[in-house]
Design a protein around this motif. Structure first.
Motif, PDB file in Angstrom:
ATOM      1  N   ASP A  82       0.829  -1.209   0.000  1.00 55.46           N
ATOM      2  CA  ASP A  82       0.000   0.000   0.000  1.00 55.46           C
ATOM      3  C   ASP A  82       0.864   1.261   0.000  1.00 55.46           C
ATOM      4  OD1 ASP A  82       1.078  -0.269   2.520  1.00 55.46           O
ATOM      5  OD2 ASP A  82      -0.796   0.053   3.603  1.00 55.46           O
ATOM      6  N   LYS A  83       2.135   1.125  -0.325  1.00 53.47           N
ATOM      7  CA  LYS A  83       3.045   2.259  -0.268  1.00 53.47           C
ATOM      8  C   LYS A  83       3.099   2.994  -1.612  1.00 53.47           C
ATOM      9  CE  LYS A  83       4.017   1.533   4.000  1.00 53.47           C
ATOM     10  NZ  LYS A  83       2.926   0.588   4.297  1.00 53.47           N
ATOM     11  N   SER A  84       3.544   4.242  -1.553  1.00 53.04           N
ATOM     12  CA  SER A  84       3.626   5.074  -2.749  1.00 53.04           C
ATOM     13  C   SER A  84       4.786   6.039  -2.603  1.00 53.04           C
ATOM     14  CB  SER A  84       2.317   5.843  -2.963  1.00 53.04           C
ATOM     15  OG  SER A  84       2.056   6.707  -1.859  1.00 53.04           O
ATOM     16  N   ALA A 120       7.033   0.693  -2.701  1.00 53.03           N
ATOM     17  CA  ALA A 120       6.129   0.972  -3.815  1.00 53.03           C
ATOM     18  C   ALA A 120       6.746   0.582  -5.155  1.00 53.03           C
ATOM     19  CB  ALA A 120       5.771   2.457  -3.841  1.00 53.03           C
ATOM     20  N   LYS A 121       8.054   0.334  -5.168  1.00 45.81           N
ATOM     21  CA  LYS A 121       8.773   0.114  -6.423  1.00 45.81           C
ATOM     22  C   LYS A 121       9.279  -1.307  -6.589  1.00 45.81           C
ATOM     23  CE  LYS A 121      10.476   4.895  -6.025  1.00 45.81           C
ATOM     24  NZ  LYS A 121       9.762   5.532  -7.138  1.00 45.81           N
ATOM     25  N   SER A 160       7.855  -1.669 -10.273  1.00 43.68           N
ATOM     26  CA  SER A 160       7.439  -0.537 -11.107  1.00 43.68           C
ATOM     27  C   SER A 160       8.039  -0.581 -12.505  1.00 43.68           C
ATOM     28  CB  SER A 160       7.824   0.780 -10.435  1.00 43.68           C
ATOM     29  OG  SER A 160       9.239   0.913 -10.381  1.00 43.68           O
TER      30      SER A 160
END
Length: 594
Positions: free
Chosen positions: A146-148, A154-155, A171
């Protein structure tokens, strides 16, 4: 009879009780997040005659049900399980960290062996069963991250993919780095546990980072009721400036600082300071959430022969195993086998390392790091003897030695070409541009940093380096050994951010150096026929041979301010003359796109 059966069962349980294992699963059960298994094992101490680091081996095999992926992950002795806060040196907790790369069901199987030197043995059945959690199995479910933003969770994991640039597996982004190479003794920090504070070895170099207390934010991690705020604040500052990398030695006994080592004391190489390493992990975990790449310098030239006389024997294997077990789960890092490696100084403090020792170090990480992180080595001696398809090195950590940084561009080109011709394209980073005395000086000594920007920053990126880390020369305040305030180079971090933003807006991973397309000794970075960056280091003009036809646009970019001049103009391909938009010796970049 019923009572007899009851008491028989109790007797059996009493006999088997040492074999009963307890285990705890902790962490956010999400893809790319750290998942920790904690086991109750044998009671042990850092100083036990039966060495818990060398004479026990905890390995856990994680398997993903749907894909069949397997990871053999080493574990470690964790004292009471909370040593970073308690400073415990003994206990019965043993841990393993895992960073799952798939959603869904994972299973695990535990192997726990006991016996002399089992930790450095590769035999599956080495020693005897360590009982307790040996043979334990389990499973867990992993959900989506759930990270950004900058948070690496997130990556995904940053990996070498056989190209000039590292790539995030989730990503798909390619990575360019810029950050601090100094102070190399970053972990000589007063708030860490350990004997280094007052052991008589360069104690005056122990740091407080007081200047960065103001950068600490409420809710950030600490240990032991508020320790660590200044170093955590320093990382916050670096990230706030748009930087995305930080470098540190993990072993500098016999070196220039002598305060950083994972051991319980300066003279013991097979006993690990559990609480200090837990505190290191708190700092590293925060760095990864900030989007700071971790550059592990596992040793330096002065101590390359400290462990096993430079060989990969029991002490060195144990050292590497502890690093992998405690920190290998982090997503964006590289292992640097040695800073300034080799037999090139006039008087070596320890035995120098040669070809087969250098190759063996990389081979160990290839064989034992479950995630196959990027593995590099630093010159000293040049890299020729570790090139090629059989070598497990995946890149170079490049150092130059001219005050004006003029070696950065040609040396980057040299090793990119040499590695490719040897059959394995390396990813090359420039991790110590400049000379030892000066390099990146404080803002007060050179607020414009023209040579650092022109010859190093843009010189490296237009040559095809995947990034830079900045060394601080010893003849200036806040040097490589004494820096306590990264704001001493605040103006230059802005210039680095400008360059990162510029190149990240391009398909840089598809572009290569093409200086040969210019009539002058300026820099050209291009995907010919599609996009060209022409960097005029000191203004003036050049002729670009685009070697294609068609309509393009050209726009001039100011590397000092990050501003584009006016709107793009049309350009017809061919041999075109490019002239800096303003007179003088300032640097300018022309961006030409189809």
């Amino acid at each position: 009879m019923k009572n007899l059966n009851h008491w028989c069962c109790l007797l059996i349980l009493a006999v088997l009780s040492p074999l009963v294992h307890a285990q705890q699963l902790s962490g956010e059960l999400k893809k790319w997040h750290k998942v920790t298994l904690t086991f109750e094992g044998p009671e042990a101490s850092e100083s036990d005659e039966f060495n818990p680091f060398m004479n026990y081996r905890l390995n856990v095999t994680f398997k993903h049900a749907a894909t069949g992926k397997e990871y053999l992950v080493p574990g470690y002795f964790a004292a009471d399980g909370d040593a970073g806060n308690s400073s415990a040196t003994s206990g019965n907790k043993w841990k393993v960290h895992f960073a799952p790369d798939e959603e869904g069901a994972w299973t695990y199987v535990v192997q726990f062996r006991k016996g002399n030197y089992v930790a450095v043995s590769d035999r599956k059945d080495t020693g005897v069963s360590g009982e307790y959690m040996d043979g334990a199995t389990g499973s867990f479910q992993i959900g989506a991250s759930d990270k950004s933003g900058r948070d690496f969770r997130a990556k995904g994991r940053l990996q070498y993919v056989g190209e000039r640039y590292l790539r995030f597996t989730e990503s798909g982004e390619y990575f360019l780095k810029s950050g601090a190479d100094a102070p190399e003794n970053l972990f000589a920090y007063a708030d860490f546990d350990g004997t280094f504070h007052d052991d008589g070895h360069k104690d005056q170099l122990v740091k407080t980072y007081e200047a960065h207390l103001r950068d600490y934010r409420g809710g950030d991690p600490t240990w032991q009721d508020g320790k660590g705020k200044a170093l955590i604040g320093a990382l916050n500052y670096l990230a706030s400036e748009g930087m995305n990398a930080v470098s540190f030695l993990t072993l500098n006994i016999k070196g220039d600082d002598q305060n950083v080592f994972p051991f319980t004391d300066y003279d013991t190489y097979d006993r690990y300071d559990v609480s200090k390493l837990d505190q290191w992990e708190i700092v590293m975990d925060h760095a990864q959430q900030l989007g700071l790449f971790l550059h592990f310098k596992t040793q330096e030239v002065e101590n390359q022969g400290l462990l096993d006389n430079g060989g990969v024997g029991a002490h060195r294997k144990l050292y590497y195993r502890e690093l992998i077990a405690r920190f290998g789960h982090h997503l964006a890092l590289n292992w640097n086998m040695c800073e300034e490696v080799g037999d090139w100084v006039k008087n070596n403090r320890t035995a120098p390392q040669f070809k087969y020792q250098k190759l063996a170090m990389a081979q160990y990480f290839y064989d034992h790091d479950p995630y196959r992180h990027h593995v590099v080595i630093h010159n000293g001696a040049p890299f020729y003897d570790v090139l090629g398809t059989e070598s497990k090195y995946t890149g170079a950590s490049l150092q130059t030695h001219h005050k004006n940084f003029d070696l950065v561009h040609p040396h980057t080109l040299k090793w990119l070409k040499a590695s490719k011709e040897a059959g394995k394209q390396w990813a090359v980073a420039v991790d110590e541009p400049g000379d030892a005395q000066h390099s990146l000086v404080p803002d007060k000594d050179d607020p414009e940093h023209n040579l650092a920007r022109q010859n190093a920053l843009w010189g490296a990126l237009t040559a095809g380096a995947w990034g830079l880390e900045w060394y601080f020369g010893y003849k200036h305040d806040h040097s490589d050994l004494t820096c306590q305030d990264w704001r001493s180079r605040d103006l230059f971090w802005d210039q680095c951010k400008i360059a990162l933003d510029f190149f990240n807006a391009l398909p840089f991973w598809q572009m290569e150096n093409h200086d040969e397309l210019l009539s002058t000794k300026d820099y050209c970075f291009a995907q010919p026929g599609e996009v060209y960056v022409v960097y005029l280091r000191t203004g003036g003009s050049t002729v670009l041979d685009m070697q294609t036809e068609g309509d393009f646009t050209i726009q001039w970019f100011n590397p000092r301010t990050g501003e584009y001049l006016k709107k793009p103009k049309k350009l017809t391909a061919g041999k075109v003359t490019l002239e800096a938009p303003k007179k003088g010796d300032d640097d300018w970049a022309a961006l030409i796109k189809r």
